[in-house]
Design a protein around this motif. Sequence first.
Motif, PDB file in Angstrom:
ATOM      1  N   LYS A  66    -105.074 -20.078   7.513  1.00 53.94           N
ATOM      2  CA  LYS A  66    -104.199 -19.756   8.644  1.00 53.94           C
ATOM      3  C   LYS A  66    -103.881 -18.267   8.713  1.00 53.94           C
ATOM      4  CE  LYS A  66    -100.032 -20.992  11.056  1.00 53.94           C
ATOM      5  NZ  LYS A  66     -98.961 -21.913  11.265  1.00 53.94           N
ATOM      6  N   GLU A  70    -104.551 -15.814  11.921  1.00 52.40           N
ATOM      7  CA  GLU A  70    -103.506 -14.983  12.516  1.00 52.40           C
ATOM      8  C   GLU A  70    -103.924 -13.516  12.534  1.00 52.40           C
ATOM      9  OE1 GLU A  70     -99.773 -15.825  10.614  1.00 52.40           O
ATOM     10  OE2 GLU A  70     -99.633 -17.796  11.556  1.00 52.40           O
ATOM     11  N   VAL A  86     -97.953 -14.009  16.471  1.00 50.89           N
ATOM     12  CA  VAL A  86     -98.478 -15.361  16.647  1.00 50.89           C
ATOM     13  C   VAL A  86     -97.284 -16.301  16.593  1.00 50.89           C
ATOM     14  CG1 VAL A  86     -99.942 -17.173  15.682  1.00 50.89           C
ATOM     15  CG2 VAL A  86    -100.701 -14.785  15.621  1.00 50.89           C
ATOM     16  N   GLU A  89    -100.135 -22.344  17.237  1.00 50.48           N
ATOM     17  CA  GLU A  89    -101.569 -22.581  17.357  1.00 50.48           C
ATOM     18  C   GLU A  89    -101.813 -24.054  17.613  1.00 50.48           C
ATOM     19  OE1 GLU A  89    -103.150 -23.391  12.814  1.00 50.48           O
ATOM     20  OE2 GLU A  89    -103.674 -21.525  13.769  1.00 50.48           O
ATOM     21  N   MET A 108    -104.768 -19.743  19.350  1.00 45.68           N
ATOM     22  CA  MET A 108    -103.592 -19.062  18.809  1.00 45.68           C
ATOM     23  C   MET A 108    -102.755 -18.529  19.970  1.00 45.68           C
ATOM     24  SD  MET A 108    -104.534 -19.434  15.636  1.00 45.68           S
ATOM     25  CE  MET A 108    -103.360 -18.462  14.729  1.00 45.68           C
ATOM     26  N   VAL A 110     -99.979 -16.113  21.347  1.00 45.64           N
ATOM     27  CA  VAL A 110     -99.468 -14.826  20.908  1.00 45.64           C
ATOM     28  C   VAL A 110     -98.510 -14.247  21.949  1.00 45.64           C
ATOM     29  CG1 VAL A 110    -100.090 -12.496  20.153  1.00 45.64           C
ATOM     30  CG2 VAL A 110    -101.627 -14.411  19.661  1.00 45.64           C
TER      31      VAL A 110
END
Length: 112
Positions: A66, A70, A86, A89, A108, A110
């Motif tokens: 993860k 990111e 972030v 997700e 993801m 953001v």
Amino acid sequence: MIGGKGKLFAAGLASLALTACAGTEAGKPAAQSANAVSVVRATSPDYDFVVSIPDVKGGPYDVSDKAARESVALAALKNECEAPQVIGESIVSSGTVLFGDQSRAYAMQVRC
């Protein structure tokens, strides 16, 4: 009306569709372009961009980590946002590939 998880799924699906429709870049084979990270503006007021990271084995980063996902998402937005974060997700499955492995990407979310 679509709920919160439905919006995330729809954003991820739209991002994958745009990646699939992108075609090929000059000088790159179609398979290599299809494995590229893509960035699209989000339609949700909760975040600004969706970065789609395909689950590619043997790529330049460990997509199962993860923190690596990111990092890739933040790097993809370094020219778009001053301080990207972030905030979430989702995993978008898109069928199977050769030998039955599941094909998927990470969408993801953001915020700038």
